[in-house]
Design a protein around this motif. Structure first.
Motif, PDB file in Angstrom:
ATOM      1  N   GLU A  36      24.925 -22.305  11.631  1.00  0.00           N
ATOM      2  CA  GLU A  36      24.373 -22.172  10.278  1.00  0.00           C
ATOM      3  C   GLU A  36      23.063 -22.945  10.160  1.00  0.00           C
ATOM      4  N   LYS A  37      23.020 -24.127  10.763  1.00  0.00           N
ATOM      5  CA  LYS A  37      21.788 -24.918  10.744  1.00  0.00           C
ATOM      6  C   LYS A  37      20.681 -24.202  11.519  1.00  0.00           C
ATOM      7  N   LEU A  43      15.730 -20.743  11.856  1.00  0.00           N
ATOM      8  CA  LEU A  43      15.111 -19.471  12.232  1.00  0.00           C
ATOM      9  C   LEU A  43      14.476 -18.792  11.026  1.00  0.00           C
ATOM     10  N   GLN A  44      15.164 -18.834   9.894  1.00  0.00           N
ATOM     11  CA  GLN A  44      14.635 -18.211   8.688  1.00  0.00           C
ATOM     12  C   GLN A  44      13.308 -18.845   8.289  1.00  0.00           C
ATOM     13  N   SER A  45      13.212 -20.151   8.471  1.00  0.00           N
ATOM     14  CA  SER A  45      11.959 -20.845   8.175  1.00  0.00           C
ATOM     15  C   SER A  45      10.889 -20.509   9.198  1.00  0.00           C
ATOM     16  N   GLU A  46      11.310 -20.447  10.467  1.00  0.00           N
ATOM     17  CA  GLU A  46      10.361 -20.205  11.551  1.00  0.00           C
ATOM     18  C   GLU A  46       9.744 -18.815  11.491  1.00  0.00           C
ATOM     19  N   TYR A  47      10.535 -17.820  11.064  1.00  0.00           N
ATOM     20  CA  TYR A  47      10.060 -16.436  11.046  1.00  0.00           C
ATOM     21  C   TYR A  47       9.773 -15.952   9.624  1.00  0.00           C
ATOM     22  N   LEU A  48       9.395 -16.893   8.788  1.00  0.00           N
ATOM     23  CA  LEU A  48       9.109 -16.589   7.389  1.00  0.00           C
ATOM     24  C   LEU A  48       8.019 -15.536   7.235  1.00  0.00           C
ATOM     25  N   ALA A  49       7.042 -15.568   8.131  1.00  0.00           N
ATOM     26  CA  ALA A  49       5.914 -14.632   8.027  1.00  0.00           C
ATOM     27  C   ALA A  49       6.230 -13.260   8.595  1.00  0.00           C
TER      28      ALA A  49
END
Length: 359
Positions: free
Chosen positions: A194-195, A200-206
């Motif tokens: 989950e962490k 990943l969600q932050s890293e691939y935000l763009a």
């Protein structure tokens, strides 16, 4: 005799491929087919998700599937519906994303011509690069026939904690290509997973517009039935080369390293550079350059330095760097919210180069 690997033969084959497809498409004369690419790394759960999606087919529609197995023995096709209203075709051997385009385009043209589907699913091998397949299918000669939907990448949620798995370049390329990421095996995810998902969600935000969790592959077709919204990428020569080029000159097509690119998506700008792996950089000079940058959301890089291969992974909370494995090239990406002139950063990076080759 002309070498089969020569640029002339390659261009000739590409021209024949496109002309063949154009002729076939003119003969078909039918409305656009909603087309979904379901990608994902090996064992991620693509076929399970596909099974659940196919089960939602209305009785009065025909749905088709084009699958790709890297090996010579097809297995996945036997796991999909074989009854009336479904048409499943499998391409064996190689990867339809990056090998010769001709077999894939012929198979796809025939599948559409013969089955006249209302909806089409394409499942490339887990070793494939979906962005290359997407590039093929968004060329002009397909646009009258294919209504491309959002590209889906499936990831195994129970393996997100495994950095050896998630840091592979192919895995990362598949995430960058995705408009929607479907997380499978959610019932087996632990706190570390989950962490890692949140990171990943932050890293691939763009890149990624939606993240969906699918327990046992259960996902409503309407959740992925979204119009494809491609990332605008411009691959260019290094900026210093562009500035030194004649003002009225035409820049040559980029076919090899080094190069620079800029892409925009969802209000973010991603700037990147790739250099030959033979180029070597001074580690501390490079670290200073990266630390001097301002107003960024993410910086990631892999460099061959005088301290060995080093990876950089900067976010606003942490500036991480460590020794890494030898890479296929030197590369860096920086994500920002506002467009800017990248010449200063490129110049600073190139000034860190220390190998004896001509700079």
């Amino acid at each position: 005799m002309e070498d089969f690997n020569s640029p002339f033969i390659f261009k000739l084959c590409l021209f024949i491929t496109k002309r063949f497809v154009e002729i076939i498409l003119k003969l078909i004369h039918q409305t656009q087919v909603k087309t979904h690419i379901i990608s994902g790394f090996l064992g991620a759960g693509k076929t399970t998700l596909l099974q659940r999606l196919l089960a939602q087919k209305p009785e009065d529609e025909t749905w088709a599937v084009l699958m790709n197995e890297f090996g010579q023995i097809g297995v996945d096709q036997q796991l999909l519906p074989q009854s009336e209203g479904y048409q499943v075709k499998e391409l064996l051997g190689g990867c339809l994303c990056c090998t010769s385009q001709l077999p894939m385009q012929i198979a796809l043209s025939r599948l559409i011509q013969e089955s006249k589907p209302d909806r089409l699913f394409i499942e490339p091998t887990g070793l494939g690069h979906p962005d290359q397949l997407l590039e093929q299918l968004t060329e002009p000669h397909w646009q009258s026939l294919i209504d491309m939907r959002a590209l889906v990448t499936v990831v195994d949620g129970s393996r997100l904690h495994d950095a050896e798995w998630t840091k592979q370049h192919l895995y990362q390329d598949q995430l960058k290509a995705a408009q929607i990421v479907v997380v499978s095996h959610v019932d087996q995810m632990n706190d570390e997973d989950e962490k890692a998902l949140s990171e990943l969600q932050s890293e691939y935000l763009a890149y990624v517009q939606q993240w969906l969790k699918a327990d046992m592959g259960n996902l409503d077709i309407h959740n992925i039935d979204i119009k494809f919204n491609g990332v605008q990428r411009q691959i260019q020569p290094l900026i210093q080369i562009q500035r030194n080029a004649p003002k009225d000159g035409v820049l040559a097509e980029i076919k090899q390293l080094p190069y620079h690119y800029v892409e925009t998506a969802q209000g973010y700008t991603v700037a990147g550079w790739k250099f030959s792996k033979r180029w070597q950089f001074d580690f501390y000079d490079l670290l200073d350059v990266l630390c001097d940058q301002t107003d960024w959301m993410r910086i990631k890089g892999v460099f061959n330095t005088n301290q060995g291969w080093m990876t950089f992974n900067f976010n606003p909370e942490q500036l991480n760097y460590k020794s890494g494995e030898e890479n296929i090239d030197n590369r860096i990406e920086i994500i920002v919210q506002h467009e800017r002139d990248w010449f200063e950063l490129e110049t600073a990076i190139l000034a860190c180069r220390i190998d004896s080759a001509e700079k």
